[in-house]
Design a protein around this motif. Structure first.
Motif, PDB file in Angstrom:
ATOM      1  N   ARG A 171       0.437  -1.294  -0.004  1.00  0.00           N
ATOM      2  CA  ARG A 171       0.082   0.413  -0.047  1.00  0.00           C
ATOM      3  C   ARG A 171       0.658   1.149  -0.378  1.00  0.00           C
ATOM      4  O   ARG A 171       0.287   2.234  -0.913  1.00  0.00           O
ATOM      5  CB  ARG A 171      -0.866   0.360   1.072  1.00  0.00           C
ATOM      6  N   SER A 172       2.271   1.231   0.888  1.00  0.00           N
ATOM      7  CA  SER A 172       3.009   2.669   0.997  1.00  0.00           C
ATOM      8  C   SER A 172       3.480   3.073  -0.230  1.00  0.00           C
ATOM      9  O   SER A 172       3.317   3.344  -0.312  1.00  0.00           O
ATOM     10  CB  SER A 172       3.919   2.185   1.764  1.00  0.00           C
ATOM     11  N   ARG A 173       3.720   1.352  -1.113  1.00  0.00           N
ATOM     12  CA  ARG A 173       4.677   1.827  -2.675  1.00  0.00           C
ATOM     13  C   ARG A 173       3.853   2.537  -3.445  1.00  0.00           C
ATOM     14  O   ARG A 173       4.140   3.290  -3.910  1.00  0.00           O
ATOM     15  CB  ARG A 173       4.696   0.611  -3.190  1.00  0.00           C
ATOM     16  N   ILE A 174       2.597   1.704  -3.110  1.00  0.00           N
ATOM     17  CA  ILE A 174       0.725   2.506  -4.214  1.00  0.00           C
ATOM     18  C   ILE A 174       1.364   3.699  -3.629  1.00  0.00           C
ATOM     19  O   ILE A 174       1.306   5.018  -4.767  1.00  0.00           O
ATOM     20  CB  ILE A 174       0.397   1.356  -4.664  1.00  0.00           C
ATOM     21  N   LEU A 178      -5.253  -6.367  -2.194  1.00  0.00           N
ATOM     22  CA  LEU A 178      -5.076  -5.095  -3.252  1.00  0.00           C
ATOM     23  C   LEU A 178      -7.012  -4.231  -3.200  1.00  0.00           C
ATOM     24  O   LEU A 178      -7.285  -2.916  -3.554  1.00  0.00           O
ATOM     25  CB  LEU A 178      -4.975  -5.962  -4.275  1.00  0.00           C
ATOM     26  N   ARG A 179      -8.350  -5.297  -2.447  1.00  0.00           N
ATOM     27  CA  ARG A 179      -9.184  -4.563  -3.184  1.00  0.00           C
ATOM     28  C   ARG A 179      -9.215  -3.002  -2.075  1.00  0.00           C
ATOM     29  O   ARG A 179      -9.603  -2.420  -1.918  1.00  0.00           O
ATOM     30  CB  ARG A 179     -10.281  -5.408  -2.553  1.00  0.00           C
ATOM     31  N   ASN A 180      -8.558  -3.395  -0.329  1.00  0.00           N
ATOM     32  CA  ASN A 180      -9.194  -1.917   0.229  1.00  0.00           C
ATOM     33  C   ASN A 180      -8.103  -1.236  -0.474  1.00  0.00           C
ATOM     34  O   ASN A 180      -8.519   0.147  -0.045  1.00  0.00           O
ATOM     35  CB  ASN A 180      -8.168  -3.063   1.136  1.00  0.00           C
ATOM     36  N   ILE A 200      -5.028  -1.414 -10.795  1.00  0.00           N
ATOM     37  CA  ILE A 200      -4.972  -2.412  -9.718  1.00  0.00           C
ATOM     38  C   ILE A 200      -6.762  -3.027  -9.840  1.00  0.00           C
ATOM     39  O   ILE A 200      -6.124  -4.668  -9.932  1.00  0.00           O
ATOM     40  CB  ILE A 200      -4.744  -1.560  -8.066  1.00  0.00           C
ATOM     41  N   SER A 201      -7.055  -2.265 -10.050  1.00  0.00           N
ATOM     42  CA  SER A 201      -8.781  -3.245 -10.470  1.00  0.00           C
ATOM     43  C   SER A 201      -8.498  -4.233 -11.931  1.00  0.00           C
ATOM     44  O   SER A 201      -9.317  -5.128 -11.746  1.00  0.00           O
ATOM     45  CB  SER A 201      -9.708  -1.908 -10.638  1.00  0.00           C
TER      46      SER A 201
END
Length: 393
Positions: A44-47, A76-78, A95-96
């Protein structure tokens, strides 16, 4: 061509132009791999450290997996949901898409609905429509249909929405009240208020329970044509609705007080104050509040509500202007009405043709001798492409 290959061909090519992020997509350029040592090193942080929309969230996921780590569907959903909340639609869509290409067996109805919504935000309604049609039949749940219907509704594409709504009704899908609310929202937003009643009759026929938003949409449609009797009938339905709970009961009690009372209760607990206790979605419409207070002769509260409406993020509509103008005319406040007319003239509101109601307003201003205000209203009708009827001709 498969649905995946169709979408891959369109997705994030160097020539694609998103509609929301405001930049040209530059392919799968990877973000720099150097991160501050003190920063958390999770997916999450990287994205979220991707600063520019042209940087690729897909590349971040693939690098993460190449390092021997897992990217699970729930995680990924979160991340997608958080990116959407931050209005980083392009990264959320990447991501989706990645989930659809690599974790299709784990996708839920909500995932497909999110995909349709994100494609609409990034590439527009037509792209969302193409992807929807390319989805396998088992992925086209009512929730996904409703996501596309929402896209049509926001773009005010009435014909497309009506065609899709017919497909939904003809299907064997079990739909909830959200689908019907979308159609009522669309009809209210484009001024086709007579069609709101048709949708209500359909949901009654199907024995689908309305929610408070359904009632508010119906109230808004009645308020737009100054149909107080219609509002009373809706409140009676709410009062007899077995699904009503305490917030609904409070709401019904207060609104009935305002309709029936000849004066305000001595208590400070007015409807304006009580609406702070319920969500924005559950608020009775500003239009209806203005009409209620106008009927009681409370000019100060009408003006306060009008100012409050102007301070919200809600986009003003012709219906809003007509409602407050009708109230000021009823109360004999011609200066205030003239000020609102001037504001409307300077606005860019073009969304709803309220010709008949405007015609009645014009007649009203003429009868009380407010010629300048009436003539300005006539000019607005022409400016907004409203049809001039009755004595306004």
């Amino acid at each position: 061509m498969s649905s995946k290959s169709l979408h891959h061909k369109r997705s994030f090519s160097s020539t694609a132009e998103p509609t929301s992020d405001g930049v040209r997509l530059a392919g799968d350029d990877a973000e720099s791999s150097s991160y501050p040592m003190e920063a958390p090193d999770d997916l999450r942080s990287r994205i979220f450290r991707l600063r520019l929309p042209k940087r690729s969230a897909t590349s971040v996921i693939e690098k993460w997996i190449a390092e021997g780590r897992k990217a699970t569907a729930p995680e990924l959903r979160n991340i997608v949901r958080d990116l959407k909340k931050s209005q980083r639609f392009k990264h959320a869509l990447e991501i989706s898409e990645w989930m659809r290409n690599h974790q299709e067996s784990e996708l839920s109805e909500s995932d497909y609905a999110m995909l349709i919504d994100l494609i609409t935000k990034v590439f527009g309604v037509q792209s969302a429509e193409e992807i929807f049609e390319a989805l396998p039949p088992n992925a086209k749940s009512c929730q996904v249909y409703t996501a596309l219907l929402h896209s049509y509704s926001r773009a005010k594409l009435v014909e497309q929405a009506e065609s899709l709504f017919e497909r939904i009704k003809d299907s064997n899908l079990s739909c909830n009240i959200l689908t019907f609310n979308e159609m009522m929202t669309l009809y209210t937003s484009v001024g086709q208020l007579n069609k709101v009643h048709v949708v209500v009759e359909e949901l009654k026929r199907r024995k689908i329970s309305p929610d408070l938003f359904t009632y508010n949409l119906r109230v808004s449609a009645c308020a737009a044509v100054l149909d107080i009797d219609g509002v009373k009938k809706i409140l009676d339905e709410m009062a007899s609705d077995s699904n009503s709970d305490d917030p609904w009961s409070t709401y019904i009690k207060l609104t009935n007080i305002y309709i029936a009372a000849a004066h305000f209760p001595s208590s400070e607990n007015s409807l304006v104050e009580s609406d702070k206790k319920i969500s924005q979605r559950e608020w009775i419409t500003y239009d209806f509040l203005i009409l209620l207070h106008a009927g009681l002769g409370n000019i100060q509260t009408v003006s306060q509500i009008w100012k409050a409406l102007q301070l919200t993020s809600q986009k003003m509509s012709s219906r809003n202007y007509i409602c407050v103008l009708s109230s000021y005319l009823l109360l004999g406040k011609l200066k205030e009405a003239s000020d609102v007319i001037d504001e409307w003239k300077q606005s860019k509101v073009l969304d709803i043709d309220m010709s008949d109601t405007c015609s009645r307003l014009f007649d009203g201003f003429m009868k009380v001798g407010s010629i300048d205000t009436a003539e300005t209203l006539r000019e607005i009708m022409r400016q907004k492409n409203f049809k001039i009827t009755r004595s306004t001709a």
